[in-house]
Design an enzyme around this catalytic site. Structure first.
Site, mmCIF file in Angstrom:
data_model
loop_
_atom_site.group_PDB
_atom_site.id
_atom_site.type_symbol
_atom_site.label_atom_id
_atom_site.label_comp_id
_atom_site.label_asym_id
_atom_site.label_seq_id
_atom_site.Cartn_x
_atom_site.Cartn_y
_atom_site.Cartn_z
ATOM 1 N N TYR A 53 0.813 -1.220 0.000
ATOM 2 C CA TYR A 53 0.000 0.000 0.000
ATOM 3 C C TYR A 53 0.850 1.277 0.000
ATOM 4 O O TYR A 53 0.336 2.360 -0.228
ATOM 5 C CB TYR A 53 -0.934 0.039 1.208
ATOM 6 C CG TYR A 53 -1.871 -1.137 1.336
ATOM 7 C CD1 TYR A 53 -2.094 -2.015 0.275
ATOM 8 C CD2 TYR A 53 -2.542 -1.374 2.531
ATOM 9 C CE1 TYR A 53 -2.946 -3.097 0.417
ATOM 10 C CE2 TYR A 53 -3.407 -2.448 2.671
ATOM 11 C CZ TYR A 53 -3.599 -3.315 1.619
ATOM 12 O OH TYR A 53 -4.439 -4.378 1.760
ATOM 13 N N HIS A 111 0.736 -11.661 2.219
ATOM 14 C CA HIS A 111 -0.319 -10.922 1.517
ATOM 15 C C HIS A 111 -1.012 -11.766 0.448
ATOM 16 O O HIS A 111 -2.231 -11.727 0.321
ATOM 17 C CB HIS A 111 0.276 -9.660 0.898
ATOM 18 C CG HIS A 111 -0.739 -8.585 0.642
ATOM 19 N ND1 HIS A 111 -0.406 -7.257 0.555
ATOM 20 C CD2 HIS A 111 -2.079 -8.637 0.456
ATOM 21 C CE1 HIS A 111 -1.497 -6.538 0.343
ATOM 22 N NE2 HIS A 111 -2.526 -7.348 0.267
#
Length: 274
Positions: A53, A111
Site C-alpha cells: 500500500y 499478503h
C-alpha cells in the site's frame, strides 16, 4: 490492550483484536494519515496496512500523533509479493517496521500465496513470531487448498486469514474450516466498493433496520464473527461504519443475506495462484 466499546476476537494464541477496523488500501500521503487520525478519534483500534500500500510511514505517524498508547492499537501489515522467500521476508519486515517506526507489529500476514515460495515465507513469519517481533502471524487470500498446504509444514498455525468475503461472495466452507481450526476470518473489501448497494434485497433490510447498505453488510460480517476492515477516508463514512456496533441483525436475516451468494468478486481470485 485497553478495550473500547466494540466487539473483540481472541486469536488462537490468546491475544485480543478488535473485530472492526480500518483498511487503508489505495490511500496515500496526507489522506492516509488523516484517515487514521480520524478513525482513532472515533474509536477504531485496528488499522490494517501492507507494504504494497506504500503508506506504512503515514500510518505510523498518525498512531504516534494520536496520543493513544501503542499497546492499545492493533497494527497489521503484510509482506509484499516481490519479497517472498525466507531471507527476503525478514528483510521486508525490517523495512516495514522502519517505515512504521514501531518496535513490533501486532499481526504480520503473507499478503498473497505466491507459488513456489509459500513455505519459506511462512517459516520466516514463524521466526519473527519466535523472536517476539510480531504478536501474531497469519495469511491473506488463502482459500482452503492453500490452508491445507500450510497445515503440512506450519509449526505455528495462522492466527488469521484475510480474504474477500461478502454476502455476494459467501464462502461458507472457508468460514467453517477456519472456525474448526480456530483461525480468525477477516474480510477485506467487505462492502463491495459500493457495487451491490442497489441490491433490492439489501435495500429491504436497510429499510427494516434503518441503516445504510454499508452498515447492514458490515453487521452481517460481525454477526458471523468475521472481522472486517472497510476502507474510507471520509470522517462521516468512518463514523457510519463504526456505528455498526450499535445494532444487530436477526439470525433469520443473517441467513437471508447468506443466500445472496453469487460468487461476485472485486479482487483477483487467489485460486489463480494455486
Amino acid at each position: 490492550m485497553v478495550k473500547t466499546s466494540q466487539p473483540y476476537a481472541r486469536l488462537n494464541n490468546g491475544i485480543e483484536m478488535p473485530l472492526l477496523g480500518l483498511g487503508v488500501y489505495d490511500m496515500y500521503n496526507a489522506e492516509a494519515e488523516q484517515a487514521v487520525h480520524n478513525a482513532l478519534e472515533i474509536g477504531y483500534r485496528l488499522i490494517d496496512t501492507a507494504a504494497l500500500y506504500n503508506n506504512e510511514a503515514e500510518i505510523g505517524n498518525a498512531v504516534r500523533q494520536s496520543g493513544i498508547k501503542r499497546q492499545d492499537i492493533f497494527i497489521t501489515t503484510k509482506v509484499g509479493n516481490t519479497d517472498h522467500g525466507f531471507d527476503a521476508t525478514l528483510k521486508a519486515f525490517d523495512v516495514s517496521l522502519d517505515k512504521l517506526k514501531m518496535d513490533y507489529v501486532d499481526l504480520y500476514l503473507v499478503h498473497w500465496p505466491i507459488k513456489g515460495l509459500r513455505k519459506d515465507t511462512w517459516l520466516a513469519l514463524e521466526k519473527l513470531y519466535a523472536d517476539k517481533r510480531v504478536r501474531a502471524i497469519g495469511v491473506a487470500n488463502y482459500l482452503i487448498p492453500f490452508l491445507d498446504e500450510l497445515e503440512g509444514y506450519a509449526t505455528v498455525p495462522p492466527a488469521l486469514d484475510q480474504v474477500e468475503f461478502t454476502p455476494w461472495l459467501f464462502d461458507k466452507a472457508l468460514l467453517q474450516y477456519c472456525k474448526q481450526r480456530n483461525i480468525q476470518l477477516q474480510s477485506y473489501s467487505p462492502i463491495t466498493r459500493g457495487k451491490k448497494f442497489d441490491d433490492p434485497r439489501l435495500l429491504q433490510l436497510c429499510e427494516k433496520y434503518g441503516q445504510s447498505p454499508a452498515q447492514v453488510i458490515l453487521r452481517w460480517n460481525i454477526e458471523h464473527g468475521v472481522s472486517t476492515i472497510p476502507k474510507s477516508s471520509s470522517k462521516t463514512r468512518l463514523q457510519e461504519n463504526f456505528d455498526v456496533i450499535s445494532f444487530s441483525l436477526s439470525p433469520e436475516d443473517v441467513r437471508f443475506m447468506d443466500g445472496f451468494n453469487e460468487g461476485f468478486r472485486i479482487c483477483d481470485n487467489p485460486m489463480d495462484m494455486l
